[in-house]
Design a protein around this motif. Structure first.
Motif, PDB file in Angstrom:
ATOM      1  N   GLY B 250       0.821  -1.204   0.000  1.00  0.00           N
ATOM      2  CA  GLY B 250       0.000   0.000   0.000  1.00  0.00           C
ATOM      3  C   GLY B 250       0.856   1.255   0.000  1.00  0.00           C
ATOM      4  O   GLY B 250       0.594   2.207  -0.738  1.00  0.00           O
ATOM      5  N   LEU B 253       2.388   1.753  -3.431  1.00  0.00           N
ATOM      6  CA  LEU B 253       1.438   2.293  -4.412  1.00  0.00           C
ATOM      7  C   LEU B 253       1.198   3.779  -4.165  1.00  0.00           C
ATOM      8  O   LEU B 253       1.204   4.584  -5.092  1.00  0.00           O
ATOM      9  N   ALA B 254       0.995   4.120  -2.881  1.00  0.00           N
ATOM     10  CA  ALA B 254       0.782   5.524  -2.549  1.00  0.00           C
ATOM     11  C   ALA B 254       2.038   6.333  -2.871  1.00  0.00           C
ATOM     12  O   ALA B 254       1.968   7.430  -3.421  1.00  0.00           O
ATOM     13  N   VAL B 257       2.460   7.319  -6.495  1.00  0.00           N
ATOM     14  CA  VAL B 257       1.699   8.485  -6.937  1.00  0.00           C
ATOM     15  C   VAL B 257       2.560   9.737  -6.796  1.00  0.00           C
ATOM     16  O   VAL B 257       2.677  10.542  -7.728  1.00  0.00           O
ATOM     17  N   LEU B 258       3.194   9.880  -5.627  1.00  0.00           N
ATOM     18  CA  LEU B 258       4.006  11.068  -5.365  1.00  0.00           C
ATOM     19  C   LEU B 258       5.289  11.042  -6.184  1.00  0.00           C
ATOM     20  O   LEU B 258       5.691  12.051  -6.772  1.00  0.00           O
ATOM     21  N   LEU B 272      -3.834   8.968 -12.123  1.00  0.00           N
ATOM     22  CA  LEU B 272      -4.839   9.166 -11.072  1.00  0.00           C
ATOM     23  C   LEU B 272      -4.935  10.645 -10.694  1.00  0.00           C
ATOM     24  O   LEU B 272      -6.029  11.211 -10.603  1.00  0.00           O
ATOM     25  N   ILE B 291      -6.406  -0.779  -8.115  1.00  0.00           N
ATOM     26  CA  ILE B 291      -5.486  -0.682  -6.979  1.00  0.00           C
ATOM     27  C   ILE B 291      -5.993  -1.494  -5.790  1.00  0.00           C
ATOM     28  O   ILE B 291      -5.246  -2.256  -5.171  1.00  0.00           O
TER      29      ILE B 291
END
Lengths: 305, 316
Positions: B250, B253-254, B257-258, B272, B291
């Protein structure tokens, strides 16, 4: 803070002192053990200092954080502008000081909401048991199935992009963690004599829940709050960085950092210092949380009698 | 209870979670303020006729429960709807971009294991020495550092000042060297952000084992320290470490994004964010669904692996 300096011997003897049941012998032991945890103290002191900066921002900040061209644009750190200026000639230090205010406030709102929600859900689930427990905790599992930052991001698409929605999204993300901690506490309390006594003496279930079960989970709640505060600040800053949280021109560390990227070569300070600020606060909250956890862990607490 | 039955039971327990999560993702569109048909169209102006068409295509005239089932049915068949912002089917965009995010996440994960596990072991074995303190402090700082800031600092140092690595992009069609060259900085940024966690958890897992009675017994029997660590401790500390690595998915994946945003990498994470900014609901829903599905099944896999390695807990 006064309790920390009290002699340890007295901590165990007068359980029901002037502070009543709130600060029982156990809590005093925890405080004195925390006082001996050097890291925990440094963390706590840093947090207090940051909160002070946030509260006193208008007095501390040398310039108006929104006013443009208080100095030349993209000027490096100098005596006039300790951390330099940004592309609009705004003072970076003043923006960081005010950014502390916005970031901390929202993170606190988020953690506050999630601790209240999580406590009620967790306590109800653990205390009532049965289908209430099943329904509530499966609901929490669903929230937990999403990676936290991603859930927060997706919620922004649903509810619209503004800082209060961001705080709410972060609150939702952290609720299951509180609920789980409080639930396991409530489960163990259910079998305790004083809860049974309260029942037999005719206390309604709701009364027992709010009068006994929830107050008895306070120390677990406090540790969870500090640990989640660190993560909440990180996620909040992430949202701000992505432009999904606090909206400009309101200063936020995450957005300042994102904005400075275009000037990274000419003015690296715009992106660098807000990141340092985030790191200091999160580090302080983490160290403080560690100290608290150590102090609360019965295996680590030296019982001085 | 055999392993097969255990897996079956775990699968059954997942059903309410999966239903809840998909329902939540489905309801996103309906919880948002406004007419769903107009929301799907995004910022485009549309005639009444287009709106009617959209209602037809997305089954918006059906009752809500039927809409949910139809949406789920389509999703199960690989149809995640169409993005009107990007003018493309959502599935197509996801299929095109997932290898990028996968490569980034995997390399980040590898870095975190390669650095974090040895560091955690050393720190536990040398508990309360200088090495332990330094590792702990570095790890704690790592946990507290925002991954996007770390990425920016890496760009500043290694791209702008030293010129060793490119500051952005991802050489999708380039040679292996080209791709690695682009992947290095983002992978380090993403990897370090979770390495700290690996170190801390490996350390505590090792310490738990090292304090057990049988280790003391082994020591008193004269078993060498090296044998104790590799033969006894590490084997038993492996289980908690495995769970942690599963949990990190998790975070990876998060973090992607950054990281993708910082390095301008066109993976799932960046898609996203762009979709959220444009309120492109079909894309946001499709991505979230993918996701969450990956998360749920990876967690299941970790659970099953865990039981497979340690048969004791199979009966719980």
């Amino acid at each position: 803070m006064a309790q920390q300096t009290q002699p340890v011997e007295s901590a165990d003897t007068d359980d029901e002192s002037a502070l009543g049941g709130v600060l029982s012998g156990r809590h005093r032991r925890i405080l004195s053990s925390l006082a001996r945890h050097r890291g925990g103290l440094v963390g706590a002191a840093t947090l207090v200092a940051v909160v002070f900066v946030a509260v006193a921002a208008p007095v501390i900040a040398p310039y108006d954080p929104l006013e443009q061209f208080v100095g030349p644009a993209l000027a490096g750190p100098s005596t006039a502008h300790l951390l330099g200026t940004d592309m609009y000639g705004r003072d970076v230090l003043s923006r960081i000081v005010f950014g502390a205010r916005n970031t901390l406030l929202l993170a606190l709102i988020a953690v506050g909401i999630s601790s209240v929600l999580g406590t009620i859900i967790g306590a109800a689930a653990g205390f009532y048991g049965g289908w209430i427990d099943e329904a509530l905790m499966r609901g929490m599992d669903v929230v937990f199935a999403f990676p936290s930052l991603i859930l927060a991001i997706v919620m922004m698409a649903t509810f619209g992009i503004n800082m209060y929605n961001a705080a709410f999204a972060v609150a939702v993300v952290f609720t299951p963690q509180f609920a789980r901690v409080i639930r396991s506490n409530a489960l163990s309390l259910r079998e305790e004599e004083f809860i049974k006594a309260a029942r037999t003496s005719g206390g309604t279930r709701r009364y027992i829940l709010f009068k006994h079960v929830i107050p008895n989970g306070i120390s677990e709640l406090i540790v969870q709050t500090t640990i989640n505060l660190a993560s909440a600040i990180l996620i909040m800053s992430g949202l701000n960085f992505l432009g999904l949280g606090i909206q400009p021109p309101k200063p936020s560390w995450g957005y300042m950092l994102a904005n400075g990227r275009s000037y990274l070569l000419q003015a690296p300070w715009i992106s660098t210092f807000p990141g340092v600020a985030i790191m200091i606060v999160v580090l302080a909250a983490n160290i403080f949380g560690d100290g608290l956890r150590d102090a609360l862990d019965p295996r680590n607490t030296e019982r001085v009698r | 209870m055999g392993l097969a039955r255990y897996v079956l039971r775990r699968l059954l327990l997942l059903v309410p979670v999966v239903i809840g999560a998909t329902l939540l993702i489905f309801l996103m569109l309906h919880l948002a303020p406004g007419d769903p048909a107009r929301l799907i169209l995004g910022q485009r102006r549309a005639s009444e006729e287009t709106i009617r068409n959209i209602r037809q295509i997305f089954h918006l005239n059906e009752p809500l429960w039927k809409q949910y089932l139809l949406w789920l049915w389509d999703a199960l068949h690989g149809d995640l709807g169409r993005s009107f912002t990007f003018r493309r089917p959502v599935t197509e965009m996801i299929v095109e971009r997932y290898p990028i995010t996968l490569q980034l996440a995997l390399s980040g994960w590898l870095i975190s294991m390669a650095v974090g596990i040895p560091a955690g072991i050393v720190s536990a074995v040398k508990q309360y020495t200088k090495v332990d303190y330094v590792t702990t402090i570095v790890a704690l700082s790592g946990v507290s550092m925002p991954v996007f800031w770390q990425g920016i600092m890496l760009i500043l140092l290694f791209s702008y000042f030293l010129g060793w690595f490119p500051s952005s992009g991802f050489a999708v069609d380039g040679t292996v060297f080209d791709r690695l060259h682009h992947l290095t900085l983002p992978a380090i940024a993403l990897g370090t952000s979770i390495t700290a966690l690996t170190v801390r958890l490996t350390r505590s897992a090792m310490l738990d084992v090292l304090n057990q009675d049988y280790i003391r017994t082994a020591r008193s029997k004269g078993v060498s320290e090296r044998e104790i660590i590799t033969g006894h401790a590490l084997q038993n500390a492996f289980l908690p470490i495995l769970t942690v690595l599963g949990m990190q998915l998790g975070l990876l994946l998060a973090g992607s994004v950054l990281t993708e945003t910082v390095f301008g990498i066109g993976g799932l994470g960046r898609l996203l964010i762009r979709a959220v900014h444009k309120f492109d609901y079909p894309t946001v829903q499709g991505l979230t669904l993918v996701i969450v599905t990956v998360m749920v099944f990876m967690n299941l896999l970790v659970d099953v692996l865990y039981t497979f390695i340690n048969p004791k807990i199979r009966y719980d």
